[in-house]
Design an enzyme around this catalytic site. Sequence first.
Site, short mmCIF file in Angstrom:
data_model
loop_
_atom_site.label_atom_id
_atom_site.label_comp_id
_atom_site.label_asym_id
_atom_site.label_seq_id
_atom_site.Cartn_x
_atom_site.Cartn_y
_atom_site.Cartn_z
N CYS A 106 -4.77 2.79 -3.60
CA CYS A 106 -3.46 3.15 -3.04
C CYS A 106 -2.41 2.06 -3.32
O CYS A 106 -1.52 1.84 -2.50
CB CYS A 106 -3.54 3.44 -1.55
N HIS A 166 0.86 -1.19 0.00
CA HIS A 166 0.00 0.00 0.00
C HIS A 166 0.90 1.24 0.00
O HIS A 166 2.02 1.20 0.50
CB HIS A 166 -0.85 -0.04 1.28
N ASP A 187 2.47 -4.72 7.84
CA ASP A 187 1.30 -3.85 7.68
C ASP A 187 0.06 -4.73 7.82
O ASP A 187 -0.33 -5.44 6.90
CB ASP A 187 1.38 -3.18 6.30
N GLN A 215 -5.20 -4.91 6.87
CA GLN A 215 -6.29 -5.78 6.39
C GLN A 215 -6.28 -7.14 7.09
O GLN A 215 -7.18 -7.95 6.85
CB GLN A 215 -6.16 -6.00 4.87
N1 C6P Z 1 -6.58 0.85 2.68
C1 C6P Z 1 -8.45 0.62 1.20
O1 C6P Z 1 -7.85 -0.37 0.77
P1 C6P Z 1 -5.11 4.09 6.87
O2 C6P Z 1 -5.73 4.86 5.73
O3 C6P Z 1 -3.85 4.72 7.36
O4 C6P Z 1 -6.09 3.75 7.94
O5 C6P Z 1 -4.69 2.67 6.25
C2 C6P Z 1 -3.72 2.63 5.24
C3 C6P Z 1 -3.58 1.24 4.72
C4 C6P Z 1 -2.38 0.59 4.89
N2 C6P Z 1 -2.20 -0.67 4.48
C5 C6P Z 1 -3.18 -1.36 3.87
C6 C6P Z 1 -2.94 -2.77 3.47
C7 C6P Z 1 -4.42 -0.76 3.67
O6 C6P Z 1 -5.38 -1.45 3.06
C8 C6P Z 1 -4.62 0.58 4.08
C9 C6P Z 1 -5.90 1.28 3.81
C10 C6P Z 1 -7.85 1.43 2.31
O7 C6P Z 1 -9.55 0.95 0.76
C11 C6P Z 1 -7.72 2.86 1.93
S1 C6P Z 1 -6.64 3.11 0.56
#
Ligand code: C6P
Length: 425
Positions: A383, A141, A218, A221
């Site tokens: 993203c 991401h 990370d 998910q």
């Molecule tokens: N993905 C989506 O897939 P935040 O926005 O900081 O809470 O999370 C960021 C983030 C980091 N790693 C992974 C694997 C993610 O999926 C996400 C957030 C969302 O719709 C928004 S792009």
Amino acid sequence: MGTQETYPVDVALIREDFPILDRKVGGDIETPGEGPDDTRPLVYLDNAATSQTPKSVVESIVDYYYGYNSNVHRGIHHLSQEASVAYENAHDRVAEFIGAAGREEIVFTKNTTESMNLVAYAWGLAELGPGDTVVLTEMEHHASLVTWQQIAKKTGASVEYIRVDDAGRLDMDHAAELIDDSTAMVSVVHVSNTLGTVTPVAELADLAHDHGAYIFVDGAQSVPTRPVDVGDIDADFFAFSGHKMLGPTGIGVLYGKEHILEEMQPYLYGGEMIRSVTYEDSTWEDLPWKFEAGTPVIAQGIGLHAAIDYLDDIGMERVQAHEELLAEYAYDELSAFDDVEIYGPPGDERGGLVAFNLENVHAHDLSSILNDHGVAIRAGDHCTQPLHDKLGVPASTRASFYIYNTKEEIDALVDAVDDARQLFA
Ligand code: C6P
């Protein structure tokens, strides 16, 4: 609605806790909340972006604001003490939930992105230099990819990417090639938000540690959708967001091994994070407060505590089983269309999401038609722009599932996709 026997979780009972799932959509959007023109039942399949919030989580936040709203760690008055205890307990609850040793290892941030930046700035800027590599995967991401890219530019370190093969699996031979003695950090996504791929993080942790590198997982998910134990993985750092796991927005978690956090300098400076200050110098509070400068995310932390209680009551094994059941069902149903391309591994190998494209139709056009059917999904690059470049598409349409979703809702998605097929034929 399927019966209780059909699903690993009691979907009917769970849905009663989420009033938003009963609303209709489709009318005037100027005023948030259901209006008279809203006519289509909502089918909410955008859970990987943000999950919905059960009553108990909202009530925990209302209880805080109505009953003991106060700043923490500052006043010795009664309300401040209550708020401080609740806020600290939330750290303990998170620690217990992910198998951390204690609250010292749990830093509350704004979201996964901030957790990533915290480590990249506080650890990366101090430790990385020319000759060091940071190893990512091709399915990172932007929260991780962009952040490490920038820190590498600032420090002279380089970034390398473990290949994802054509079946959407991480190429572990390539991982073994890339991770070597020049590697300082391996930063990998646990469950891809685009492919649904589940990364073998414990294996990668072994590889990283064999070469003296740290591993940052990370878990944005993964923590919402499966049991996670940071000790089993042997992760050095681990991050996730409250808003993807029934919690409120505005709270993220950074887990770090205590001895590593202890050695790191703070990321943000100011109140709350200091022990003593003179005109010449300052010293830092104990963990985790050293990394929580300023008034922290008190209501959000309390809400996250309630969200974890809710998930734990269901049981994370069941949550995972439900996710996998729905993902496999959606994968199979969408695969039946020969003009639909699905990205990532087979249905029985993925987390609870399916990203796809309808031949010759832009993802935004498809999602607009799905929206006309009341089906909420996400369209775009999620993203993961470089991954979409690799897939050869500018965007994809993604359906993502959670504990309150049903097979009937996936049928509604599939019917809407079929309508779009007829329309664009
Ligand atoms: N993905 C989506 O897939 P935040 O926005 O900081 O809470 O999370 C960021 C983030 C980091 N790693 C992974 C694997 C993610 O999926 C996400 C957030 C969302 O719709 C928004 S792009």
